[in-house]
Design an enzyme around this catalytic site. Structure first.
Site, PDB file in Angstrom:
ATOM      1  N   GLN A  65       0.803  -1.217   0.000  1.00  0.00           N
ATOM      2  CA  GLN A  65       0.000   0.000   0.000  1.00  0.00           C
ATOM      3  C   GLN A  65       0.840   1.272   0.000  1.00  0.00           C
ATOM      4  O   GLN A  65       0.327   2.360   0.206  1.00  0.00           O
ATOM      5  CB  GLN A  65      -0.944   0.003   1.206  1.00  0.00           C
ATOM      6  CG  GLN A  65      -1.912  -1.162   1.243  1.00  0.00           C
ATOM      7  CD  GLN A  65      -2.825  -1.174   0.026  1.00  0.00           C
ATOM      8  OE1 GLN A  65      -3.456  -0.187  -0.286  1.00  0.00           O
ATOM      9  NE2 GLN A  65      -2.864  -2.304  -0.658  1.00  0.00           N
ATOM     10  N   CYS A  66       2.126   1.156  -0.231  1.00  0.00           N
ATOM     11  CA  CYS A  66       3.048   2.290  -0.212  1.00  0.00           C
ATOM     12  C   CYS A  66       3.010   3.042  -1.537  1.00  0.00           C
ATOM     13  O   CYS A  66       2.773   2.446  -2.592  1.00  0.00           O
ATOM     14  CB  CYS A  66       4.472   1.776   0.058  1.00  0.00           C
ATOM     15  SG  CYS A  66       5.725   3.072   0.117  1.00  0.00           S
ATOM     16  N   GLY A  67       3.267   4.336  -1.481  1.00  0.00           N
ATOM     17  CA  GLY A  67       3.372   5.136  -2.690  1.00  0.00           C
ATOM     18  C   GLY A  67       4.513   4.695  -3.597  1.00  0.00           C
ATOM     19  O   GLY A  67       4.511   4.996  -4.791  1.00  0.00           O
TER      20      GLY A  67
END
Length: 190
Positions: A65-67
């Site tokens: 879910q990280c950029g």
């Protein structure tokens, strides 16, 4: 007492509190090498880094879910380009930075595969910072304190003989010249 000597003594003193290193491989100065550590595979079994001695190993802490999750795709490009030449790449999912890895087990690798085509191996989700960090990450932070993970998609390159070549921040493009050059040098060293 020098800073380096304090780091080594601190590492060795803390080793009693660490899980077993595994193979017990020790570097030239009596300090454990990366080959001393092992990660748990998703679904069981282990990734003993000693199995990859003689090959460079890229260890990347990840979060779906990280950029920076788009790096799963560029890590896959790196994996496809260099795995036949000997590179081993291990994704180490972690929830340490921003709670950005809500998934568990095989769901992590499946999400990375579906969203970004990642086919490289994944370890079980683990801590990469702080007192609960995996022993490899504590060792690496002691070896290179200014290159410790500060966010998801930090990359550690382990050399052919188990030494820590370097730490590369989340901002380092997996297929950018800095990392590609370092991997290429390790592949040519053999």
């Amino acid at each position: 007492m020098s800073v380096r000597r304090r780091e080594v003594l601190g590492l060795l003193a803390g080793a009693g509190a660490l899980p077993a290193f595994g193979s017990g491989v020790v570097g030239a100065q009596g300090v454990p090498s990366a080959s001393s550590f092992s990660f748990q595979r998703i679904g069981g079994g282990a990734f003993p880094l000693a199995d990859y001695r003689g090959r460079p190993v890229l260890i990347v802490n990840t979060a779906t879910q990280c950029g920076f999750a788009g790096q799963f795709a560029t890590l896959e490009q790196l994996w496809q380009r260099y795995r036949e030449r000997g590179l081993m790449l291990i994704a180490v999912p972690s929830n340490d930075f921003g709670g950005q890895e809500p998934l568990e087990g095989a769901a992590i690798a499946e999400a990375a595969r579906q969203s970004h085509g990642a086919t490289f191996p994944f370890a079980e989700k683990t801590a990469v910072k702080g007192p609960d960090a995996h022993p490899f990450y504590r060792w690496a932070a002691a070896q290179r304190p200014t290159e410790a993970p500060r966010w998801n998609f930090h990359k550690y390159l382990v050399g052919r003989s188990g030494e820590l070549i370097g730490g590369y921040s989340s901002m380092t493009d997996p297929v950018g010249p800095q990392l590609v050059r370092a991997i290429g040098q390790e592949l040519q060293a053999g």
